[in-house]
Design an enzyme around this catalytic site. Structure first.
Site, short mmCIF file in Angstrom:
data_model
loop_
_atom_site.label_atom_id
_atom_site.label_comp_id
_atom_site.label_asym_id
_atom_site.label_seq_id
_atom_site.Cartn_x
_atom_site.Cartn_y
_atom_site.Cartn_z
N ASP A 42 -1.91 -14.56 36.62
CA ASP A 42 -3.66 -13.61 36.70
C ASP A 42 -4.68 -12.43 35.72
OD1 ASP A 42 -4.50 -15.78 39.20
OD2 ASP A 42 -3.49 -13.90 40.13
N ASP B 240 -0.54 -8.60 31.87
CA ASP B 240 -1.95 -7.61 31.86
C ASP B 240 -2.32 -6.54 31.96
OD1 ASP B 240 -2.31 -9.87 33.60
OD2 ASP B 240 -4.35 -8.52 33.50
N ASP C 243 3.01 -13.03 33.16
CA ASP C 243 2.23 -12.82 34.43
C ASP C 243 1.02 -13.84 34.32
OD1 ASP C 243 0.80 -11.09 36.38
OD2 ASP C 243 -0.23 -11.14 34.99
#
Length: 216
Positions: A13, A167, A11
């Protein structure tokens, strides 16, 4: 790098780039511009990783349909004003480079727009390390497995040889839906308790811990 996965998908961001707070602030500022009630920090952070339209729909559900275009425009205004100041997480560059040198195939699956991802990868100079990328505006948003399935199909890698690193619970659910192992980074948008509930292979606090996990 002892733990072997042929393909590692990141991922962006909140995982590679420390942009969580900026995204949440941009959602809240866009709401204030339109005279709308802004979501809490937790609500604004929870939608990070989704495509922009879906993120705004979930975090600001009370917006009339005819004003959603304005909300998107104001969000982009605020986010772009901060974009060049967003740093990579400590040791992100080094660990990604080490994985590249070790012969891993690297990719990105993100809720960012195509233009936004290209800008971020060029400014950070990380574009040289990645073999494939998918954004939410090109296919289904997380947690739909489409981004991972398309990346694996493009690169000719099976789910059993693929690892997702993210995250958010959106990342972990996408990995589960695609039949892919996942590692959760706890320095991003979603609380560790929520990440742990989805039983990733590991939870790591930062890129130094991620390197150590690969070397175990």
């Amino acid at each position: 790098m002892k733990r072997h996965y042929q393909l590692i998908v990141f991922d962006w961001d909140g995982t590679v780039m420390d942009s969580t707070a900026a995204i949440a602030r941009s959602i809240q500022a866009a709401c204030r511009d339109l005279g709308l009630d802004a979501p809490s920090d937790a609500a604004a952070k929870h939608v990070i990783g989704l495509g922009l339209s879906e993120a705004l729909r979930q975090s600001v559900p009370h917006v009339p349909d005819h004003r959603r275009g304005e909300l998107v425009e104001r969000y982009r205004h605020h986010f772009l004003s901060q974009e060049n100041a967003m740093p990579l997480y400590d040791q992100a560059r080094e660990v990604i480079a080490e994985l590249h040198v070790a012969g891993r195939i690297l990719a990105v699956a993100t809720g960012k727009s195509r233009q936004g991802l290209q800008r971020a990868m060029q400014v950070s100079t990380l574009h040289r390390y990645f073999h494939a990328t998918r954004t939410a505006e090109e296919t289904h948003s997380k947690p739909n497995p489409a981004m991972l399935l398309e990346i694996m199909d493009e690169l000719g890698v099976t789910p059993g040889n693929t690892l997702m690193i993210g995250d958010t619970t959106h990342d972990l659910q996408m990995a589960r839906n695609a039949g892919v192992d996942a590692v959760a980074m706890t320095h991003g948008a979603h609380p560790e308790t929520e990440l742990r509930a989805l039983a990733p292979l590991a939870l790591v606090d930062d890129f130094a811990a991620l390197r150590a996990w690969f070397l175990e």
